[in-house]
Design a protein around this motif. Structure first.
Motif, PDB file in Angstrom:
ATOM      1  N   ALA A  58      -9.327  -2.457   2.229  1.00 42.75           N
ATOM      2  CA  ALA A  58      -8.566  -1.630   3.245  1.00 42.75           C
ATOM      3  C   ALA A  58      -9.493  -0.863   4.006  1.00 42.75           C
ATOM      4  N   VAL A  59     -10.473  -0.149   3.490  1.00 43.92           N
ATOM      5  CA  VAL A  59     -11.550   0.673   4.090  1.00 43.92           C
ATOM      6  C   VAL A  59     -12.489  -0.083   4.891  1.00 43.92           C
ATOM      7  N   VAL A  60     -12.614  -1.039   4.498  1.00 39.49           N
ATOM      8  CA  VAL A  60     -13.645  -2.124   5.294  1.00 39.49           C
ATOM      9  C   VAL A  60     -12.875  -2.681   6.634  1.00 39.49           C
ATOM     10  N   ALA A  61     -11.591  -2.787   6.215  1.00 35.47           N
ATOM     11  CA  ALA A  61     -10.972  -3.611   7.423  1.00 35.47           C
ATOM     12  C   ALA A  61     -10.349  -2.576   8.485  1.00 35.47           C
ATOM     13  N   TYR A  62      -9.978  -1.383   7.927  1.00 34.76           N
ATOM     14  CA  TYR A  62      -9.391  -0.226   8.921  1.00 34.76           C
ATOM     15  C   TYR A  62     -10.218   0.976   8.888  1.00 34.76           C
ATOM     16  N   LEU A 122      -8.238  -3.577  -3.527  1.00 36.49           N
ATOM     17  CA  LEU A 122      -7.466  -3.266  -2.501  1.00 36.49           C
ATOM     18  C   LEU A 122      -7.930  -2.140  -1.426  1.00 36.49           C
ATOM     19  N   VAL A 123      -8.517  -1.134  -2.299  1.00 34.46           N
ATOM     20  CA  VAL A 123      -9.063   0.008  -1.652  1.00 34.46           C
ATOM     21  C   VAL A 123     -10.374  -0.388  -0.745  1.00 34.46           C
ATOM     22  N   TRP A 152     -10.004  12.322   1.974  1.00 34.68           N
ATOM     23  CA  TRP A 152     -10.082  13.007   0.378  1.00 34.68           C
ATOM     24  C   TRP A 152      -9.167  11.959  -0.300  1.00 34.68           C
ATOM     25  N   GLY A 153      -8.113  11.521  -0.069  1.00 36.42           N
ATOM     26  CA  GLY A 153      -7.144  10.853  -0.609  1.00 36.42           C
ATOM     27  C   GLY A 153      -7.864   9.448  -1.198  1.00 36.42           C
ATOM     28  N   THR A 154      -8.401   8.880   0.119  1.00 33.06           N
ATOM     29  CA  THR A 154      -8.883   7.545  -0.299  1.00 33.06           C
ATOM     30  C   THR A 154     -10.039   7.620  -1.195  1.00 33.06           C
ATOM     31  N   SER A 155     -10.869   8.737  -0.924  1.00 30.89           N
ATOM     32  CA  SER A 155     -12.083   8.857  -1.955  1.00 30.89           C
ATOM     33  C   SER A 155     -11.494   9.062  -3.378  1.00 30.89           C
ATOM     34  N   THR A 156     -10.478   9.703  -3.568  1.00 30.71           N
ATOM     35  CA  THR A 156      -9.912   9.840  -4.695  1.00 30.71           C
ATOM     36  C   THR A 156      -9.529   8.455  -5.379  1.00 30.71           C
ATOM     37  N   LEU A 180     -12.038   2.743  -9.621  1.00 29.86           N
ATOM     38  CA  LEU A 180     -13.209   2.308 -10.366  1.00 29.86           C
ATOM     39  C   LEU A 180     -13.422   2.908 -11.981  1.00 29.86           C
ATOM     40  N   ALA A 181     -12.975   4.118 -12.171  1.00 24.82           N
ATOM     41  CA  ALA A 181     -12.904   4.471 -13.476  1.00 24.82           C
ATOM     42  C   ALA A 181     -11.910   3.738 -14.253  1.00 24.82           C
ATOM     43  N   LEU A 182     -10.895   3.221 -13.589  1.00 20.40           N
ATOM     44  CA  LEU A 182      -9.654   2.683 -14.561  1.00 20.40           C
ATOM     45  C   LEU A 182     -10.001   1.279 -14.819  1.00 20.40           C
ATOM     46  N   ILE A 183     -11.315   0.576 -14.287  1.00 28.83           N
ATOM     47  CA  ILE A 183     -11.780  -0.660 -14.421  1.00 28.83           C
ATOM     48  C   ILE A 183     -12.093  -0.544 -16.002  1.00 28.83           C
TER      49      ILE A 183
END
Length: 458
Positions: A79-83, A75-76, A101-105, A111-114
């Protein structure tokens, strides 16, 4: 007056078709480098087992999997690719920074939670090589600092685990202090590294805006947020180191462009801390030198800026030296420890180029294309926009630092995390690319494949 880069829409129509073709060649060459590193590394490891990694050139093992972070990561990315490019261009600057910062976090955390909360975050910094293993040995911090060098060599009594011995004590002390204030255990340590590490993208944006221009920084923002490097920023202490180093550079850029003595002093303080987090981060001095060159007008107009910079730079070294820790002695003992076989005697002939393949995986194929454009901006006969030249100069200073680290032979393997503080400064080269959504898609797909197909060491 700095001439800004043209917008992607205008560039797409006016750009010679050969330029995109050369971008693809650069990306293709980077992909070939990775492929050769994988094939050659697999052969070396299968025949002689001297690389000490399971999936060369990365410290990882093959293990396709999904996890609770998978939907969020996808989803992240979408969202980043599209917007991302549009929002980066339109948001007010003061809003863009916290959003980045929020989006990077979110990207790093998802990714870590995968790998799940336990393996992906909570246990990363608690293994036998990591900092949390020695928290109890720092119950008396002054005594621990005085005796720190006595436990670096492999044959010394109670020798430090790998990462404690391999870094100056400020790295370990960070986690000791987190423990002292009640943020105990691997979960809090992991969250600290992710949260602080994600600010590095903001520091890089601040630097680019100060030294090049705001339009270039806005073009770079989505690539800094959606970096494949996020795979190793959650959870690795090197993400935290990268953020400290990035803010040292950012504050220096603000100091020389605004004539601020306060920013200069704060920058010096962080540079001093950076050198006591990791020995190899002394090479950040090359990026700092690039900042001083690009901001030389400010330095000439207010040479007094150098005084608080040097004063701030001396604080951390003086404190540790007075406490009894000798940086140079510790470094030489660490070199001896490597010669004793710590981590295995890994072949320089493979890693000196395979480390660069690791860097491709950390920064993505878009960065390879961006570096090609940055190099072209520096050497072309027809002058490039001034903002592009200044960005290219900064990026290549970071590339030079990375290459020196590589040639030194002090980093053989595991550079996917060790070189995060340098790799992050290569990503802004992507601001020079057209068709940002296509390149962002390539970056996101690479990160998602790496994290879903491999069980990484960090």
């Amino acid at each position: 007056m700095i001439r800004t880069l043209p917008s992607p829409a205008r560039t797409r129509e006016s750009e010679p078709p050969g330029r995109l073709r050369r971008d693809l060649y650069a990306a293709g060459a980077a992909a070939v480098l990775v492929t050769v590193a994988v094939v050659a590394g697999r052969h070396i490891e299968d025949t002689s087992r001297t690389l000490f990694v399971d999936w060369p050139p990365l410290l990882a093992s093959w293990g396709p999997h999904v996890g609770p972070g998978t939907p969020a990561a996808v989803l992240v990315a979408v969202a980043v690719v599209a917007y991302g490019p549009v929002l980066a261009a339109r948001l007010p600057w003061r809003a863009l920074l916290p959003v980045a910062w929020g989006t990077s976090t979110a990207w790093i955390l998802s990714l870590a939670l995968i790998d799940g909360w336990d393996r992906g975050i909570a246990r990363r910094l608690t293994t036998r090589y990591e900092y949390l293993q020695v928290i109890d040995r720092f119950h008396d911090i002054p005594a621990a600092l005085r005796d720190f060098t006595q436990h670096i060599l492999l044959d010394s009594p109670d020798n430090w685990p790998a990462h404690i011995a391999g870094h100056p004590p400020a790295a370990t002390l960070t986690f000791v202090l987190l423990d002292r204030i009640g943020l105990r255990g691997g979960g809090w340590a992991g969250v600290w590294c992710i949260t602080v590490g994600a600010t590095a993208c903001v520091a890089v944006l601040v630097t680019i805006r100060a030294l090049a221009d705001e339009a270039v920084a806005r073009r770079a923002a989505p690539f800094l947020v959606l970096a494949p490097a996020a795979v190793w920023m959650g959870t690795s202490a090197d993400a935290y180191f990268a953020a400290v180093a990035a803010w040292a550079v950012a504050l220096l850029a603000l100091a020389v462009t605004r004539g601020s003595l306060g920013w200069a002093g704060a920058s010096g303080l962080l540079f001093g801390l950076t050198c006591y987090l990791s020995y190899g981060l002394t090479l950040v001095a090359l990026i700092a030198a690039a900042v001083l060159v690009l901001g030389r007008r400010g330095v000439r107009e207010r040479p007094a800026l150098l005084l608080p910079l040097l004063a701030g730079l001396s604080v951390v070294p003086v404190v540790f030296t007075v406490a009894g820790f000798d940086w140079w002695e510790a470094y030489h003992l660490l070199v001896t420890r490597y010669a004793q076989g710590a981590g295995g005697i890994r072949p320089y002939g493979y890693w000196v180029w395979a480390n660069l393949a690791c860097t491709v995986l950390v920064t993505g194929l878009a960065t390879a294309a961006g570096l090609r454009r940055a190099g072209a901006a520096l050497v072309r006969r027809r002058p490039a926009p001034r903002a592009a030249l200044r960005l290219a100069f900064l990026v290549f200073a970071a590339l030079l630092a990375l290459l020196i680290a590589d040639l030194s032979g002090m980093s053989k393997a595991e550079t996917e995390r060790i070189w995060l503080p340098f790799a992050l400064w290569l990503l802004p080269a992507c601001a020079l690319l057209t068709r940002p959504r296509a390149w962002l898609t390539a970056q996101a797909v690479l990160a998602l494949l790496l994290n879903h197909l491999l069980l990484t060491g960090w």
